[in-house]
Design a protein around this motif. Sequence first.
Motif, PDB file in Angstrom:
ATOM      1  N   LYS A 193       0.624  -1.090  -0.222  1.00 34.45           N
ATOM      2  CA  LYS A 193       0.029   0.058  -0.113  1.00 34.45           C
ATOM      3  C   LYS A 193       1.071   1.158  -0.151  1.00 34.45           C
ATOM      4  N   ILE A 194       0.923   2.140  -1.022  1.00 32.14           N
ATOM      5  CA  ILE A 194       1.943   3.059  -1.388  1.00 32.14           C
ATOM      6  C   ILE A 194       0.904   4.356  -1.316  1.00 32.14           C
ATOM      7  N   GLU A 195       1.275   5.285  -0.328  1.00 32.44           N
ATOM      8  CA  GLU A 195       0.810   6.744  -0.342  1.00 32.44           C
ATOM      9  C   GLU A 195       1.860   7.742  -0.377  1.00 32.44           C
ATOM     10  N   SER A 196       1.742   9.099  -0.639  1.00 35.98           N
ATOM     11  CA  SER A 196       2.757   9.936  -0.579  1.00 35.98           C
ATOM     12  C   SER A 196       2.169  11.032   0.460  1.00 35.98           C
ATOM     13  N   ILE A 197       3.188  11.975   1.085  1.00 35.76           N
ATOM     14  CA  ILE A 197       2.795  13.135   1.983  1.00 35.76           C
ATOM     15  C   ILE A 197       3.896  14.051   1.817  1.00 35.76           C
ATOM     16  N   THR A 198       3.345  15.176   1.955  1.00 33.88           N
ATOM     17  CA  THR A 198       4.609  16.252   2.060  1.00 33.88           C
ATOM     18  C   THR A 198       4.731  17.100   3.203  1.00 33.88           C
ATOM     19  N   THR A 199       5.898  17.252   3.578  1.00 34.33           N
ATOM     20  CA  THR A 199       5.907  18.064   4.971  1.00 34.33           C
ATOM     21  C   THR A 199       5.987  19.317   4.693  1.00 34.33           C
ATOM     22  N   ASN A 200       5.424  20.136   5.596  1.00 30.14           N
ATOM     23  CA  ASN A 200       5.342  21.682   5.751  1.00 30.14           C
ATOM     24  C   ASN A 200       6.711  22.208   5.718  1.00 30.14           C
ATOM     25  N   TYR A 201       6.883  23.694   5.365  1.00 28.76           N
ATOM     26  CA  TYR A 201       7.812  24.660   5.552  1.00 28.76           C
ATOM     27  C   TYR A 201       8.303  24.322   7.051  1.00 28.76           C
ATOM     28  N   ASN A 202       9.626  25.051   7.312  1.00 24.43           N
ATOM     29  CA  ASN A 202      10.251  25.234   8.426  1.00 24.43           C
ATOM     30  C   ASN A 202       9.686  26.595   9.131  1.00 24.43           C
ATOM     31  N   ASP A 203       8.754  26.419  10.086  1.00 31.22           N
ATOM     32  CA  ASP A 203       8.194  27.728  10.577  1.00 31.22           C
ATOM     33  C   ASP A 203       9.022  28.502  11.506  1.00 31.22           C
ATOM     34  N   LYS A 204       9.993  27.719  12.090  1.00 29.61           N
ATOM     35  CA  LYS A 204      10.786  28.269  12.943  1.00 29.61           C
ATOM     36  C   LYS A 204      11.857  29.307  12.216  1.00 29.61           C
ATOM     37  N   ALA A 205      12.294  28.705  11.218  1.00 32.27           N
ATOM     38  CA  ALA A 205      13.242  29.558  10.603  1.00 32.27           C
ATOM     39  C   ALA A 205      12.607  30.665   9.734  1.00 32.27           C
ATOM     40  N   VAL A 206      11.355  30.638   9.366  1.00 33.65           N
ATOM     41  CA  VAL A 206      10.610  31.803   8.775  1.00 33.65           C
ATOM     42  C   VAL A 206      10.633  32.713   9.837  1.00 33.65           C
ATOM     43  N   ILE A 207      10.076  32.523  10.990  1.00 31.95           N
ATOM     44  CA  ILE A 207       9.905  33.399  12.063  1.00 31.95           C
ATOM     45  C   ILE A 207      11.110  34.071  12.257  1.00 31.95           C
ATOM     46  N   GLY A 208      12.305  33.324  12.478  1.00 33.82           N
ATOM     47  CA  GLY A 208      13.564  34.086  12.761  1.00 33.82           C
ATOM     48  C   GLY A 208      14.011  34.773  11.707  1.00 33.82           C
ATOM     49  N   PHE A 209      13.712  34.432  10.575  1.00 28.32           N
ATOM     50  CA  PHE A 209      13.899  35.619   9.348  1.00 28.32           C
ATOM     51  C   PHE A 209      13.388  36.643   9.323  1.00 28.32           C
ATOM     52  N   LEU A 210      11.973  36.660   9.773  1.00 28.80           N
ATOM     53  CA  LEU A 210      10.898  37.641   9.658  1.00 28.80           C
ATOM     54  C   LEU A 210      11.352  38.604  10.843  1.00 28.80           C
ATOM     55  N   ILE A 211      11.899  37.960  12.040  1.00 35.43           N
ATOM     56  CA  ILE A 211      12.307  38.804  13.252  1.00 35.43           C
ATOM     57  C   ILE A 211      13.795  39.570  12.762  1.00 35.43           C
ATOM     58  N   PHE A 212      14.590  38.846  11.991  1.00 36.05           N
ATOM     59  CA  PHE A 212      15.891  39.257  11.495  1.00 36.05           C
ATOM     60  C   PHE A 212      15.586  40.379  10.515  1.00 36.05           C
ATOM     61  N   LEU A 213      14.373  40.283   9.526  1.00 37.08           N
ATOM     62  CA  LEU A 213      14.189  41.267   8.505  1.00 37.08           C
ATOM     63  C   LEU A 213      13.545  42.534   9.228  1.00 37.08           C
ATOM     64  N   ILE A 214      12.663  42.194  10.393  1.00 32.28           N
ATOM     65  CA  ILE A 214      12.087  43.357  11.078  1.00 32.28           C
ATOM     66  C   ILE A 214      13.254  44.175  11.566  1.00 32.28           C
ATOM     67  N   VAL A 215      14.187  43.561  12.207  1.00 30.06           N
ATOM     68  CA  VAL A 215      15.261  44.185  12.975  1.00 30.06           C
ATOM     69  C   VAL A 215      15.963  44.885  11.933  1.00 30.06           C
ATOM     70  N   LEU A 216      16.239  44.357  10.727  1.00 29.18           N
ATOM     71  CA  LEU A 216      17.139  44.909   9.706  1.00 29.18           C
ATOM     72  C   LEU A 216      16.435  46.188   9.138  1.00 29.18           C
ATOM     73  N   THR A 217      15.195  45.881   9.018  1.00 28.78           N
ATOM     74  CA  THR A 217      14.344  46.928   8.358  1.00 28.78           C
ATOM     75  C   THR A 217      14.318  48.340   9.578  1.00 28.78           C
ATOM     76  N   SER A 218      14.253  48.056  10.639  1.00 35.13           N
ATOM     77  CA  SER A 218      14.396  48.891  11.692  1.00 35.13           C
ATOM     78  C   SER A 218      15.657  49.641  11.597  1.00 35.13           C
ATOM     79  N   LEU A 219      16.511  49.085  11.536  1.00 29.90           N
ATOM     80  CA  LEU A 219      17.867  49.488  11.456  1.00 29.90           C
ATOM     81  C   LEU A 219      18.167  50.464  10.436  1.00 29.90           C
ATOM     82  N   ALA A 220      17.487  49.981   9.260  1.00 29.68           N
ATOM     83  CA  ALA A 220      17.574  50.746   7.967  1.00 29.68           C
ATOM     84  C   ALA A 220      16.905  52.017   8.018  1.00 29.68           C
ATOM     85  N   LEU A 221      15.629  51.939   8.570  1.00 24.42           N
ATOM     86  CA  LEU A 221      14.848  53.194   8.681  1.00 24.42           C
ATOM     87  C   LEU A 221      15.576  54.103   9.643  1.00 24.42           C
ATOM     88  N   LEU A 222      16.114  53.561  10.945  1.00 24.81           N
ATOM     89  CA  LEU A 222      16.949  54.448  11.599  1.00 24.81           C
ATOM     90  C   LEU A 222      18.203  55.166  10.738  1.00 24.81           C
TER      91      LEU A 222
END
Length: 509
Positions: free
Chosen positions: A448-477
């Motif tokens: 019996k064969i079936e396929s399933i796809t894992t989701n994206y790395n939510d922790k990495a995305v959140i870290g990237f978003l935080i980094f992006l926010i920080v970076l954006t904030s610094l750029a705005l400053l």
Amino acid sequence: MTVVWRLVLLLLTAAPTGAPSLCSYSVTPIKFGFRIEFSNSPSGDYNIAITEDGRPDIKNTSNVPVSNQTSSHDIQGLKPCTEYKHHVTFLHSDGNVTSCSGSNYKSTTTEMNAGDVKEVNSKPGHVCYQTDWDISSLQSTQSNISPQSHGNKTFCVKPDFNDICSDLVFTSKNCVNAAFTLTKYITAEFLNPEEIKQIPADKLPAEIKAELPPNCNNLSIKYTCWEDGRDNELKTLSELEPFTDYSCTGQIKDNNVLIKNTSALHFRVDCDLTITVTKSSPTNTSVELIWKTTSQKCEDDNLENLSYFCSYENAHRTLGTKLRSGGKCNISGLKPFTKYKCKVQPTYKHQPLKDVTHQDIKTDVGVPGPVTMSLQLQEHNVIKVTCETLQFNGPEKIYMLQVSYGSEIVRNEQRINKCNFVFDNLRYSTTYKVKVTAFNGKLESAPKIESITTNYNDKAVIGFLIFLIVLTSLALLLITYKIYILKKRRTRDDNRDEVFLSTIYSCVP
């Protein structure tokens, strides 16, 4: 017997006052009895009492008239060569009696002669004689039977079964010195068919045993039979079949001459079938049974109409193939690795017999049944696998699972009895192929064969978003700071220009 005789004597000897002083008599043996002769006896009525010696029966002859002093009276119908007691009394008119004196109180009758007894045919199946003698004391020399009185001076006897085809001889044990005998040859015509003991057949070829009189050497019986309900279809004993109700009658022949028929005999022969399974060859969906049939009562030639049906539990019947000494059949439609109680049912002319044989068998291991599977993402990169099969069809219950993506196999797992797998630390956003099979220790099911796809790395995305926010904030400053500096610089430049212009204006004439 003595007491009765004494009472008779007491009654007969009670003489009243005034009775004759004397009456006398004598006894003389004559043919068929004896004669009472009176002498010196008064006229009148007399009573004569006759008693067989040793027996209580009294034969009375009352009111015997005597007309003068010398008279006689005959007593007949007595037993030959037999001793009798006798007593004579005179009967007075007033009812009293006087005993007479006799020459003796005992007398013996004469012996029989050949002409005294005549054979007569008065009762079928009996030997009868007519005579004035009482011949009930005669006895046959073989079976010790005696003639019985049937009235009209006739005595009859029914010959014993063992007397047939032999001489029936009657003699008197009392006539020890006499040569008198009654001899009658008992022919087979005296045979009563109801007295023939018939033993029905209990095996085939059929044989009915009939016990004929032992002295009859020329008697024979030929039987004819018919199946119940088919009276017109007559058969000989050699043609009878088993498991069939028959009625048979026999023709009794004397030197091949028909004399009588036997009574009807009802019987059937049920063969004692023993069915022994000699080979049992199961597959995972069928079984072949081979058996041997034996019988102590019936030979193979008597079982031509025997057939077999095979079945298991409540399933449909399968017609077996008949072999010379048994049969075989193939029972299909069975489940793999399952115990069954198979039945071999013999039938005769399509009628089921009681001689059923059961055989316990177990089918071979089969391919496990299809597997059902369920895939679930417990987390973004964690997969839970549950699966099930309802038919392992074998001794073991093992679930085998394989997880892969592309050509790379990342996991191989096994579970016993239950299918419950959890795979973690998988790649994010990756399609995996999950294959599950059921294994019973010998065979493996279709995968019996079936396929399933894992989701994206939510922790990495959140870290990237935080980094992006920080970076954006610094750029705005930084931008704000640069704008501020630029603005301040422009203000200073503007003031410098105003001074310069003032200076210029002040220098113009």
